[in-house]
Scaffold this motif. Sequence first.
Motif, PDB file in Angstrom:
ATOM      1  N   MET A  92     -34.324  46.657  16.429  1.00 17.33           N
ATOM      2  CA  MET A  92     -34.593  47.189  15.085  1.00 17.33           C
ATOM      3  C   MET A  92     -34.679  48.720  15.014  1.00 17.33           C
ATOM      4  O   MET A  92     -34.133  49.313  14.073  1.00 17.33           O
ATOM      5  N   PRO A  93     -35.332  49.406  15.957  1.00 16.63           N
ATOM      6  CA  PRO A  93     -35.384  50.875  15.840  1.00 16.63           C
ATOM      7  C   PRO A  93     -34.000  51.512  15.750  1.00 16.63           C
ATOM      8  O   PRO A  93     -33.822  52.518  15.056  1.00 16.63           O
ATOM      9  N   SER A  94     -33.019  50.929  16.405  1.00 13.26           N
ATOM     10  CA  SER A  94     -31.680  51.530  16.378  1.00 13.26           C
ATOM     11  C   SER A  94     -30.919  51.176  15.098  1.00 13.26           C
ATOM     12  O   SER A  94     -29.841  51.723  14.845  1.00 13.26           O
ATOM     13  N   LEU A  95     -31.464  50.286  14.296  1.00 10.00           N
ATOM     14  CA  LEU A  95     -30.771  49.879  13.067  1.00 10.00           C
ATOM     15  C   LEU A  95     -31.166  50.720  11.862  1.00 10.00           C
ATOM     16  O   LEU A  95     -30.478  50.723  10.842  1.00 10.00           O
ATOM     17  N   LEU A  96     -32.310  51.402  11.961  1.00 10.81           N
ATOM     18  CA  LEU A  96     -32.819  52.160  10.810  1.00 10.81           C
ATOM     19  C   LEU A  96     -32.277  53.579  10.792  1.00 10.81           C
ATOM     20  O   LEU A  96     -32.126  54.213  11.844  1.00 10.81           O
ATOM     21  N   LYS A  97     -32.025  54.079   9.592  1.00 16.83           N
ATOM     22  CA  LYS A  97     -31.679  55.505   9.456  1.00 16.83           C
ATOM     23  C   LYS A  97     -32.911  56.339   9.800  1.00 16.83           C
ATOM     24  O   LYS A  97     -32.823  57.339  10.500  1.00 16.83           O
ATOM     25  N   ALA A  98     -34.069  55.916   9.324  1.00 19.91           N
ATOM     26  CA  ALA A  98     -35.326  56.620   9.644  1.00 19.91           C
ATOM     27  C   ALA A  98     -36.521  55.799   9.192  1.00 19.91           C
ATOM     28  O   ALA A  98     -36.401  54.940   8.317  1.00 19.91           O
ATOM     29  N   VAL A  99     -37.657  56.086   9.823  1.00 23.77           N
ATOM     30  CA  VAL A  99     -38.943  55.635   9.297  1.00 23.77           C
ATOM     31  C   VAL A  99     -39.685  56.878   8.816  1.00 23.77           C
ATOM     32  O   VAL A  99     -39.798  57.862   9.563  1.00 23.77           O
TER      33      VAL A  99
ATOM     34  N   ARG B 188     -43.013  55.429  20.442  1.00 21.87           N
ATOM     35  CA  ARG B 188     -42.208  55.297  21.669  1.00 21.87           C
ATOM     36  C   ARG B 188     -40.904  54.525  21.457  1.00 21.87           C
ATOM     37  O   ARG B 188     -40.165  54.286  22.413  1.00 21.87           O
ATOM     38  N   SER B 189     -40.659  54.084  20.223  1.00 20.39           N
ATOM     39  CA  SER B 189     -39.554  53.143  20.001  1.00 20.39           C
ATOM     40  C   SER B 189     -38.184  53.800  19.997  1.00 20.39           C
ATOM     41  O   SER B 189     -37.167  53.114  20.113  1.00 20.39           O
ATOM     42  N   GLY B 190     -38.147  55.107  19.782  1.00 21.49           N
ATOM     43  CA  GLY B 190     -36.854  55.781  19.667  1.00 21.49           C
ATOM     44  C   GLY B 190     -36.332  55.830  18.248  1.00 21.49           C
ATOM     45  O   GLY B 190     -35.276  56.411  17.990  1.00 21.49           O
ATOM     46  N   VAL B 191     -37.043  55.233  17.286  1.00 26.98           N
ATOM     47  CA  VAL B 191     -36.586  55.287  15.893  1.00 26.98           C
ATOM     48  C   VAL B 191     -36.679  56.726  15.388  1.00 26.98           C
ATOM     49  O   VAL B 191     -37.631  57.443  15.713  1.00 26.98           O
TER      50      VAL B 191
ATOM     51  N   SER C  80     -40.455  62.979  29.704  1.00 28.37           N
ATOM     52  CA  SER C  80     -39.201  62.264  29.915  1.00 28.37           C
ATOM     53  C   SER C  80     -39.400  60.749  29.852  1.00 28.37           C
ATOM     54  O   SER C  80     -38.558  59.992  30.252  1.00 28.37           O
ATOM     55  N   ASN C  81     -40.571  60.332  29.308  1.00 31.28           N
ATOM     56  CA  ASN C  81     -40.849  58.897  29.370  1.00 31.28           C
ATOM     57  C   ASN C  81     -40.767  58.213  28.015  1.00 31.28           C
ATOM     58  O   ASN C  81     -41.600  57.402  27.644  1.00 31.28           O
ATOM     59  N   GLY C  82     -39.747  58.565  27.253  1.00 25.27           N
ATOM     60  CA  GLY C  82     -39.440  57.776  26.073  1.00 25.27           C
ATOM     61  C   GLY C  82     -40.137  58.184  24.792  1.00 25.27           C
ATOM     62  O   GLY C  82     -40.088  57.455  23.825  1.00 25.27           O
ATOM     63  N   HIS C  83     -40.782  59.338  24.754  1.00 25.96           N
ATOM     64  CA  HIS C  83     -41.380  59.761  23.496  1.00 25.96           C
ATOM     65  C   HIS C  83     -40.268  60.143  22.530  1.00 25.96           C
ATOM     66  O   HIS C  83     -39.381  60.908  22.869  1.00 25.96           O
TER      67      HIS C  83
END
Length: 311
Positions: free
Chosen positions: A140-147, A184-187, A283-286
Amino acid sequence: MALSVAFDTDPGIDDALALILALRSPEIRLALVTTVAGNGPLDMTTRNAVRVLDYLGAAHVPVAAGAAAPLQKKFRGALSYHGPDALGQVPLPEGRTQIEPRVAPDLLFEFAAAAPGERILVATGPLTNIAHAFQRHEEMPSLLKAVIIMGGAFRLTSYGTGNQTPYAEFNIWQDPDAAHVVFRSGVPMIIVGLDVTNDPSSALNAADLAQLREGSSRAATLTADLLEYALRDHEYCFMHDPLALATALDDTLFEFTTGEVDVVTRDDEERGRTVLLPAGSRSNGHAVAKVASSVDGPRFRELFLSRVLEG
Ligand code: BDR
Ligand code: CA
Protein backbone atom coordinates in the motif's frame (compact mmCIF):
# COMPACT_ATOMS: atom_id res chain seq x y z
CA MET A 1 -9.43 17.03 -12.76
CA ALA A 2 -10.21 16.89 -9.04
CA LEU A 3 -7.81 14.89 -6.91
CA SER A 4 -9.38 11.83 -5.31
CA VAL A 5 -8.93 11.98 -1.53
CA ALA A 6 -9.66 9.60 1.33
CA PHE A 7 -9.98 11.25 4.71
CA ASP A 8 -9.07 9.39 7.90
CA THR A 9 -10.37 11.38 10.84
CA ASP A 10 -11.51 11.56 14.48
CA PRO A 11 -14.11 14.38 14.57
CA GLY A 12 -13.39 16.55 16.61
CA ILE A 13 -14.13 20.23 16.05
CA ASP A 14 -11.22 20.95 13.70
CA ASP A 15 -11.68 17.62 11.91
CA ALA A 16 -15.26 18.70 11.16
CA LEU A 17 -13.95 22.06 9.91
CA ALA A 18 -11.58 20.15 7.62
CA LEU A 19 -14.45 18.01 6.31
CA ILE A 20 -16.41 21.18 5.57
CA LEU A 21 -13.42 22.64 3.71
CA ALA A 22 -12.99 19.40 1.76
CA LEU A 23 -16.61 19.37 0.66
CA ARG A 24 -16.41 23.01 -0.49
CA SER A 25 -13.16 22.65 -2.46
CA PRO A 26 -13.28 21.90 -6.19
CA GLU A 27 -9.62 20.80 -6.26
CA ILE A 28 -10.51 17.56 -4.51
CA ARG A 29 -13.18 14.88 -4.56
CA LEU A 30 -13.89 13.30 -1.19
CA ALA A 31 -14.09 9.60 -2.08
CA LEU A 32 -14.01 7.91 1.33
CA VAL A 33 -14.12 8.87 5.01
CA THR A 34 -12.71 6.51 7.62
CA THR A 35 -12.88 7.06 11.34
CA VAL A 36 -10.55 6.34 14.21
CA ALA A 37 -10.67 6.71 17.98
CA GLY A 38 -8.88 9.93 18.87
CA ASN A 39 -10.61 13.04 20.10
CA GLY A 40 -13.40 10.73 21.27
CA PRO A 41 -14.10 6.99 21.27
CA LEU A 42 -14.68 5.36 17.89
CA ASP A 43 -18.48 5.23 18.04
CA MET A 44 -18.51 8.96 18.81
CA THR A 45 -16.09 9.99 16.05
CA THR A 46 -17.96 7.79 13.55
CA ARG A 47 -21.32 9.28 14.55
CA ASN A 48 -19.87 12.76 14.18
CA ALA A 49 -18.44 12.09 10.72
CA VAL A 50 -21.80 10.77 9.54
CA ARG A 51 -23.70 13.69 11.06
CA VAL A 52 -21.43 16.28 9.42
CA LEU A 53 -21.52 14.64 5.98
CA ASP A 54 -25.26 14.10 6.08
CA TYR A 55 -26.00 17.66 7.18
CA LEU A 56 -23.88 19.04 4.36
CA GLY A 57 -25.57 16.93 1.68
CA ALA A 58 -22.69 14.48 1.35
CA ALA A 59 -24.46 11.33 2.52
CA HIS A 60 -23.17 9.65 -0.67
CA VAL A 61 -19.59 9.64 0.68
CA PRO A 62 -18.91 6.18 2.13
CA VAL A 63 -17.97 6.12 5.83
CA ALA A 64 -16.11 3.18 7.36
CA ALA A 65 -15.10 2.74 10.98
CA GLY A 66 -11.58 1.70 11.89
CA ALA A 67 -9.62 1.26 15.09
CA ALA A 68 -11.20 1.70 18.51
CA ALA A 69 -7.81 1.82 20.26
CA PRO A 70 -4.16 2.57 19.47
CA LEU A 71 -1.87 -0.28 18.34
CA GLN A 72 -0.36 -0.77 21.80
CA LYS A 73 -1.11 2.13 24.11
CA LYS A 74 -4.32 2.71 26.03
CA PHE A 75 -6.94 4.98 24.44
CA ARG A 76 -7.20 8.53 25.84
CA GLY A 77 -9.53 11.09 24.26
CA ALA A 78 -9.56 14.88 24.13
CA LEU A 79 -13.15 15.59 25.17
CA SER A 80 -12.08 18.33 27.55
CA TYR A 81 -11.33 20.47 24.51
CA HIS A 82 -13.85 19.17 21.94
CA GLY A 83 -16.83 18.80 24.29
CA PRO A 84 -18.68 15.79 25.72
CA ASP A 85 -19.78 14.66 22.23
CA ALA A 86 -16.37 15.60 20.72
CA LEU A 87 -18.19 18.11 18.50
CA GLY A 88 -18.88 21.08 20.72
CA GLN A 89 -22.48 19.97 21.31
CA VAL A 90 -23.56 21.66 18.10
CA PRO A 91 -27.20 20.99 17.18
CA LEU A 92 -26.69 18.44 14.39
CA PRO A 93 -29.33 15.83 13.61
CA GLU A 94 -28.42 12.16 13.52
CA GLY A 95 -27.03 11.11 10.14
CA ARG A 96 -28.87 8.55 8.05
CA THR A 97 -25.84 7.23 6.16
CA GLN A 98 -25.21 3.55 6.71
CA ILE A 99 -21.71 2.77 7.98
CA GLU A 100 -19.85 0.50 5.54
CA PRO A 101 -19.88 -3.10 6.77
CA ARG A 102 -16.17 -3.46 5.90
CA VAL A 103 -13.36 -2.08 8.05
CA ALA A 104 -11.42 1.08 7.29
CA PRO A 105 -7.97 -0.44 6.51
CA ASP A 106 -9.33 -2.63 3.72
CA LEU A 107 -11.31 0.18 2.15
CA LEU A 108 -8.31 2.50 2.37
CA PHE A 109 -6.21 -0.10 0.59
CA GLU A 110 -8.78 -0.53 -2.17
CA PHE A 111 -8.99 3.23 -2.53
CA ALA A 112 -5.20 3.42 -3.07
CA ALA A 113 -5.02 0.36 -5.32
CA ALA A 114 -7.74 1.65 -7.67
CA ALA A 115 -5.36 4.26 -9.15
CA PRO A 116 -1.73 3.56 -8.20
CA GLY A 117 0.37 6.70 -7.71
CA GLU A 118 -2.57 9.06 -8.11
CA ARG A 119 -4.46 9.14 -4.84
CA ILE A 120 -3.99 11.02 -1.60
CA LEU A 121 -4.83 10.03 1.92
CA VAL A 122 -5.37 12.81 4.46
CA ALA A 123 -4.97 11.72 8.09
CA THR A 124 -6.16 14.11 10.78
CA GLY A 125 -6.31 11.75 13.76
CA PRO A 126 -4.00 9.17 15.32
CA LEU A 127 -2.39 7.08 12.57
CA THR A 128 -3.80 3.75 13.79
CA ASN A 129 -5.93 2.97 10.72
CA ILE A 130 -3.14 3.83 8.31
CA ALA A 131 -0.71 1.61 10.23
CA HIS A 132 -3.21 -1.27 10.19
CA ALA A 133 -3.72 -0.78 6.45
CA PHE A 134 0.05 -0.77 5.79
CA GLN A 135 0.53 -3.87 7.95
CA ARG A 136 -2.28 -5.79 6.25
CA HIS A 137 -1.37 -4.66 2.72
CA GLU A 138 2.40 -4.31 2.46
CA GLU A 139 2.32 -2.81 -1.03
CA MET A 140 0.00 0.00 0.00
CA PRO A 141 2.68 2.66 0.74
CA SER A 142 3.93 2.36 -2.84
CA LEU A 143 0.41 2.78 -4.24
CA LEU A 144 -0.30 6.21 -2.74
CA LYS A 145 0.71 9.52 -4.26
CA ALA A 146 1.09 10.84 -0.69
CA VAL A 147 -0.19 10.75 2.85
CA ILE A 148 -0.90 14.17 4.31
CA ILE A 149 -0.61 14.02 8.08
CA MET A 150 -1.71 16.47 10.75
CA GLY A 151 0.63 15.56 13.53
CA GLY A 152 3.82 16.20 15.39
CA ALA A 153 5.77 19.13 16.77
CA PHE A 154 9.19 19.49 15.19
CA ARG A 155 10.51 22.66 16.88
CA LEU A 156 10.89 24.31 13.48
CA THR A 157 9.21 27.45 14.81
CA SER A 158 8.53 28.82 18.27
CA TYR A 159 5.08 27.14 18.07
CA GLY A 160 6.49 23.68 17.46
CA THR A 161 6.34 22.35 21.00
CA GLY A 162 3.83 19.80 22.28
CA ASN A 163 0.17 20.29 23.14
CA GLN A 164 -0.39 16.93 24.88
CA THR A 165 2.94 17.02 26.70
CA PRO A 166 5.82 19.49 26.45
CA TYR A 167 7.28 17.23 23.73
CA ALA A 168 4.35 15.68 21.92
CA GLU A 169 1.42 16.63 19.75
CA PHE A 170 -1.89 14.83 20.52
CA ASN A 171 -2.38 12.68 17.38
CA ILE A 172 1.15 11.29 17.47
CA TRP A 173 1.18 10.96 21.28
CA GLN A 174 -2.06 8.96 21.19
CA ASP A 175 -0.55 6.27 18.94
CA PRO A 176 3.21 6.70 18.51
CA ASP A 177 3.56 3.05 17.45
CA ALA A 178 1.27 3.69 14.51
CA ALA A 179 3.25 6.81 13.61
CA HIS A 180 6.40 4.70 13.73
CA VAL A 181 4.93 2.22 11.22
CA VAL A 182 3.87 5.01 8.86
CA PHE A 183 7.13 6.98 9.18
CA ARG A 184 9.14 3.87 8.27
CA SER A 185 6.85 2.71 5.47
CA GLY A 186 8.45 4.65 2.63
CA VAL A 187 5.17 6.37 1.72
CA PRO A 188 5.64 9.96 0.50
CA MET A 189 4.55 12.19 3.39
CA ILE A 190 3.51 15.79 3.80
CA ILE A 191 3.38 16.57 7.50
CA VAL A 192 1.70 19.59 9.05
CA GLY A 193 2.51 19.86 12.72
CA LEU A 194 2.02 22.34 15.54
CA ASP A 195 5.01 24.30 14.15
CA VAL A 196 2.48 25.93 11.80
CA THR A 197 -0.96 25.00 13.16
CA ASN A 198 -0.33 26.74 16.49
CA ASP A 199 0.64 29.93 14.66
CA PRO A 200 -2.17 32.33 15.70
CA SER A 201 -2.04 34.06 12.30
CA SER A 202 -3.69 30.94 10.83
CA ALA A 203 -6.29 30.57 13.62
CA LEU A 204 -9.88 31.84 13.57
CA ASN A 205 -11.15 34.38 16.09
CA ALA A 206 -14.27 36.25 17.22
CA ALA A 207 -14.23 38.58 14.19
CA ASP A 208 -14.23 35.54 11.89
CA LEU A 209 -17.17 34.14 13.85
CA ALA A 210 -19.13 37.34 13.30
CA GLN A 211 -18.41 37.14 9.56
CA LEU A 212 -19.51 33.50 9.42
CA ARG A 213 -22.76 34.33 11.20
CA GLU A 214 -23.64 36.51 8.20
CA GLY A 215 -23.57 33.48 5.93
CA SER A 216 -26.79 31.60 5.36
CA SER A 217 -25.56 28.23 4.06
CA ARG A 218 -25.48 25.11 6.21
CA ALA A 219 -21.69 25.10 5.91
CA ALA A 220 -21.50 28.63 7.31
CA THR A 221 -23.93 27.82 10.15
CA LEU A 222 -22.11 24.64 11.17
CA THR A 223 -18.72 26.33 10.95
CA ALA A 224 -19.95 29.20 13.11
CA ASP A 225 -21.48 26.84 15.69
CA LEU A 226 -18.23 24.84 15.96
CA LEU A 227 -16.18 28.01 16.16
CA GLU A 228 -18.42 29.50 18.81
CA TYR A 229 -17.88 26.48 21.04
CA ALA A 230 -14.11 26.54 20.51
CA LEU A 231 -13.94 30.24 21.31
CA ARG A 232 -15.90 29.96 24.58
CA ASP A 233 -12.75 29.43 26.60
CA HIS A 234 -10.06 30.37 24.08
CA GLU A 235 -9.02 33.46 22.16
CA TYR A 236 -8.31 31.39 19.02
CA CYS A 237 -9.69 28.33 17.29
CA PHE A 238 -6.60 26.63 15.92
CA MET A 239 -7.13 25.14 12.49
CA HIS A 240 -4.89 22.08 12.81
CA ASP A 241 -6.78 19.72 10.51
CA PRO A 242 -7.99 22.23 7.88
CA LEU A 243 -4.37 23.39 7.52
CA ALA A 244 -3.26 19.84 6.74
CA LEU A 245 -5.94 19.55 4.07
CA ALA A 246 -4.95 22.96 2.69
CA THR A 247 -1.61 21.54 1.52
CA ALA A 248 -3.65 19.63 -1.09
CA LEU A 249 -5.55 22.76 -2.12
CA ASP A 250 -2.73 25.30 -2.41
CA ASP A 251 0.73 24.28 -1.25
CA THR A 252 2.07 27.79 -1.91
CA LEU A 253 0.46 28.69 1.43
CA PHE A 254 3.33 26.86 3.13
CA GLU A 255 7.07 26.52 3.26
CA PHE A 256 8.44 23.06 3.89
CA THR A 257 11.61 21.51 5.24
CA THR A 258 12.50 18.11 3.84
CA GLY A 259 14.06 15.41 5.96
CA GLU A 260 13.66 12.10 7.75
CA VAL A 261 11.07 11.90 10.50
CA ASP A 262 11.19 9.71 13.55
CA VAL A 263 9.09 9.32 16.69
CA VAL A 264 9.66 8.24 20.29
CA THR A 265 7.46 5.21 21.05
CA ARG A 266 8.70 4.59 24.62
CA ASP A 267 6.05 5.17 27.23
CA ASP A 268 8.03 7.79 29.13
CA GLU A 269 7.95 11.58 29.25
CA GLU A 270 9.19 11.80 25.66
CA ARG A 271 6.45 9.53 24.29
CA GLY A 272 5.23 10.87 20.94
CA ARG A 273 8.10 13.29 20.45
CA THR A 274 8.75 13.79 16.73
CA VAL A 275 12.11 14.69 15.23
CA LEU A 276 13.14 15.86 11.79
CA LEU A 277 16.65 14.91 10.69
CA PRO A 278 18.49 15.90 7.52
CA ALA A 279 17.67 13.58 4.61
CA GLY A 280 20.16 10.73 4.42
CA SER A 281 21.20 10.89 8.09
CA ARG A 282 20.04 7.35 8.70
CA SER A 283 20.19 4.37 6.46
CA ASN A 284 17.59 2.19 8.14
CA GLY A 285 14.45 2.97 6.22
CA HIS A 286 13.32 6.32 7.58
CA ALA A 287 11.10 7.91 4.97
CA VAL A 288 11.79 11.35 3.58
CA ALA A 289 9.00 13.78 4.42
CA LYS A 290 8.05 17.34 3.63
CA VAL A 291 7.34 19.01 6.96
CA ALA A 292 5.58 22.39 7.03
CA SER A 293 7.85 25.05 8.50
CA SER A 294 5.77 28.18 7.93
CA VAL A 295 2.30 29.19 6.79
CA ASP A 296 0.85 32.33 5.26
CA GLY A 297 -1.84 32.58 7.94
CA PRO A 298 -3.90 35.46 6.51
CA ARG A 299 -4.05 33.85 3.07
CA PHE A 300 -5.07 30.49 4.56
CA ARG A 301 -7.85 32.11 6.60
CA GLU A 302 -9.08 33.95 3.53
CA LEU A 303 -9.16 30.67 1.60
CA PHE A 304 -11.04 28.89 4.38
CA LEU A 305 -13.60 31.65 4.98
CA SER A 306 -14.25 32.26 1.31
CA ARG A 307 -14.81 28.55 0.67
CA VAL A 308 -17.24 28.29 3.56
CA LEU A 309 -19.10 31.51 2.77
CA GLU A 310 -19.31 31.38 -1.00
CA GLY A 311 -22.38 30.05 -2.80
C1 BDR B 1 -4.82 17.45 16.70
O1 BDR B 1 -5.38 16.85 17.87
C2 BDR B 1 -6.77 16.84 17.79
O2 BDR B 1 -7.37 17.20 19.01
C3 BDR B 1 -7.15 17.77 16.67
O3 BDR B 1 -8.32 17.30 16.02
C4 BDR B 1 -5.96 17.73 15.76
O4 BDR B 1 -6.07 16.70 14.82
C5 BDR B 1 -4.03 18.66 17.13
O5 BDR B 1 -3.02 18.29 18.02
CA1 CA C 1 -8.14 15.50 14.47
